[in-house]
Scaffold this motif. Structure first.
Motif, mmCIF file in Angstrom:
data_model
loop_
_atom_site.group_PDB
_atom_site.id
_atom_site.type_symbol
_atom_site.label_atom_id
_atom_site.label_comp_id
_atom_site.label_asym_id
_atom_site.label_seq_id
_atom_site.Cartn_x
_atom_site.Cartn_y
_atom_site.Cartn_z
ATOM 1 N N THR A 1 -0.783 -4.139 -0.351
ATOM 2 C CA THR A 1 0.371 -4.054 0.552
ATOM 3 C C THR A 1 1.578 -3.453 -0.159
ATOM 4 O OG1 THR A 1 0.967 -6.358 0.061
ATOM 5 C CG2 THR A 1 -0.357 -5.960 2.042
ATOM 6 N N ALA A 2 1.738 -3.728 -1.449
ATOM 7 C CA ALA A 2 2.834 -3.117 -2.205
ATOM 8 C C ALA A 2 2.640 -1.604 -2.321
ATOM 9 C CB ALA A 2 2.940 -3.754 -3.587
ATOM 10 N N VAL A 3 1.395 -1.157 -2.522
ATOM 11 C CA VAL A 3 1.105 0.280 -2.588
ATOM 12 C C VAL A 3 1.427 0.952 -1.250
ATOM 13 C CG1 VAL A 3 -0.766 1.975 -2.797
ATOM 14 C CG2 VAL A 3 -0.569 0.117 -4.462
ATOM 15 N N SER B 1 -8.390 -12.312 -5.282
ATOM 16 C CA SER B 1 -8.395 -11.733 -3.928
ATOM 17 C C SER B 1 -6.992 -11.673 -3.339
ATOM 18 C CB SER B 1 -9.334 -12.513 -3.009
ATOM 19 O OG SER B 1 -8.937 -13.859 -2.937
ATOM 20 N N TRP B 2 -6.221 -12.749 -3.545
ATOM 21 C CA TRP B 2 -4.852 -12.754 -3.015
ATOM 22 C C TRP B 2 -3.971 -11.765 -3.768
ATOM 23 C CZ3 TRP B 2 -4.004 -14.516 1.540
ATOM 24 C CH2 TRP B 2 -4.778 -15.552 2.050
ATOM 25 N N LEU B 3 -4.166 -11.675 -5.065
ATOM 26 C CA LEU B 3 -3.377 -10.720 -5.847
ATOM 27 C C LEU B 3 -3.725 -9.286 -5.457
ATOM 28 C CD1 LEU B 3 -3.542 -12.460 -9.343
ATOM 29 C CD2 LEU B 3 -1.588 -12.369 -7.788
ATOM 30 N N LEU B 4 -5.003 -9.024 -5.173
ATOM 31 C CA LEU B 4 -5.423 -7.689 -4.752
ATOM 32 C C LEU B 4 -4.794 -7.322 -3.401
ATOM 33 C CD1 LEU B 4 -7.159 -5.194 -5.327
ATOM 34 C CD2 LEU B 4 -9.036 -6.335 -4.125
ATOM 35 N N ALA C 1 3.579 -0.076 0.944
ATOM 36 C CA ALA C 1 5.039 -0.047 1.063
ATOM 37 C C ALA C 1 5.635 1.095 0.247
ATOM 38 C CB ALA C 1 5.628 -1.387 0.616
ATOM 39 N N SER C 2 5.115 1.327 -0.954
ATOM 40 C CA SER C 2 5.653 2.418 -1.785
ATOM 41 C C SER C 2 5.332 3.782 -1.175
ATOM 42 C CB SER C 2 5.125 2.319 -3.218
ATOM 43 O OG SER C 2 3.730 2.505 -3.252
ATOM 44 N N ILE C 3 4.168 3.913 -0.520
ATOM 45 C CA ILE C 3 3.822 5.173 0.152
ATOM 46 C C ILE C 3 4.795 5.429 1.311
ATOM 47 C CG2 ILE C 3 2.062 6.298 1.591
ATOM 48 C CD1 ILE C 3 -0.051 4.918 -0.223
ATOM 49 N N VAL C 4 5.089 4.374 2.070
ATOM 50 C CA VAL C 4 6.043 4.510 3.176
ATOM 51 C C VAL C 4 7.417 4.909 2.641
ATOM 52 C CG1 VAL C 4 7.279 3.230 4.982
ATOM 53 C CG2 VAL C 4 4.809 2.927 4.706
ATOM 54 N N ILE C 5 7.833 4.321 1.546
ATOM 55 C CA ILE C 5 9.128 4.682 0.943
ATOM 56 C C ILE C 5 9.103 6.140 0.503
ATOM 57 C CG2 ILE C 5 10.622 4.261 -1.070
ATOM 58 C CD1 ILE C 5 9.824 1.270 -0.792
ATOM 59 N N GLY C 6 7.955 6.605 -0.006
ATOM 60 C CA GLY C 6 7.817 8.000 -0.425
ATOM 61 C C GLY C 6 8.055 8.974 0.728
ATOM 62 N N PHE C 7 7.672 8.597 1.946
ATOM 63 C CA PHE C 7 7.904 9.453 3.113
ATOM 64 C C PHE C 7 9.400 9.678 3.373
ATOM 65 C CE2 PHE C 7 3.629 7.885 4.856
ATOM 66 C CZ PHE C 7 2.967 9.034 4.434
ATOM 67 N N PHE C 8 10.208 8.714 2.960
ATOM 68 C CA PHE C 8 11.649 8.792 3.220
ATOM 69 C C PHE C 8 12.446 9.130 1.955
ATOM 70 C CE2 PHE C 8 9.836 6.038 6.458
ATOM 71 C CZ PHE C 8 10.332 6.625 7.616
ATOM 72 N N GLU C 9 11.787 9.748 0.978
ATOM 73 C CA GLU C 9 12.417 10.066 -0.302
ATOM 74 C C GLU C 9 13.652 10.944 -0.118
ATOM 75 O OE1 GLU C 9 11.177 11.947 -4.637
ATOM 76 O OE2 GLU C 9 9.660 11.674 -3.096
ATOM 77 N N ALA C 10 13.548 11.947 0.743
ATOM 78 C CA ALA C 10 14.681 12.859 0.963
ATOM 79 C C ALA C 10 15.872 12.099 1.547
ATOM 80 C CB ALA C 10 14.264 14.001 1.886
#
Length: 193
Positions: free
Chosen positions: A131-133, A123-126, A135-144
């Motif tokens: 949360t890591a996913v 459960s903790w690993l999930l 974070a990566s989606i948020v980073i994708g918004f700022f790719e440019a």
């Protein structure tokens, strides 16, 4: 013949075996022989109910600096005493349990089967994965922006590391505050703010 091996206080009881006072041995030994025990009793009487949770007992010993306390049953009759030696063992057990909970692993053994360990930690690993996913989606918004300023890509692991450390510190402080009963439902919103 029935005296315990170690004791620190003398409990005064009435005819119904109910405790009405406690006299520390040091005070007894330092008093004159003709002084009544009623005159040298402690002003505060702390009694432990037989069904009280061991963590609550440890908290009372810590809060009031107790060395021993009388244990009473439902009828308020004395059935024994608990000493600080017993409480130290409880504090040690609770500390270990809190540390394991802080790491999100619960009670574990390094020799447990891999499946059992995975089940207890899944459960903790999930949550961590989700949360890591995010974070990566948020980073994708700022790719440019990241492509234009390469220094931002260098800063990402630093920001992630600092966030993780700050989260761990906050969790540690919160778990400690809960353990010593400084964090309650009445002040939780104030603390979080």
């Amino acid at each position: 013949k029935n005296l315990p091996e170690d004791f620190y206080d003398i409990y005064l009881i009435n005819h119904n075996k109910q405790v009405f006072g406690v006299v520390p041995l040091g005070r007894l030994m330092g008093s004159k022989r003709d002084v009544s025990l009623n005159k040298i009793t402690n002003k505060e009487l702390r009694l432990i109910e037989v069904n009280m949770d061991q963590e609550e007992v440890a908290y009372l010993f810590s809060k009031y600096g107790l060395v021993s306390a009388a244990v009473i049953d439902q009828n308020e009759k004395i059935i024994g005493s608990i000493t600080v030696d017993d409480v130290v063992e409880v504090i040690e057990e609770e500390r270990e349990e809190d540390i394991l909970k802080l790491g999100g692993v619960g009670h574990t053994d390094i020799y447990n089967a891999i499946i059992d360990t995975t089940k207890s930690r899944f459960s903790w690993l999930l949550v961590n994965l989700l949360t890591a996913v995010v974070a990566s989606i948020v980073i994708g918004f700022f790719e440019a922006s990241i492509e234009k300023v390469v220094a931002l890509a260098i800063l990402m692991p630093i920001v992630a590391s600092m966030g993780g450390n700050a989260g761990t510190q906050t969790l540690t402080v919160a778990v400690r505050a809960i353990a010593v009963k400084e964090l309650t439902t009445s002040n939780a919103i104030k603390i979080i703010t």
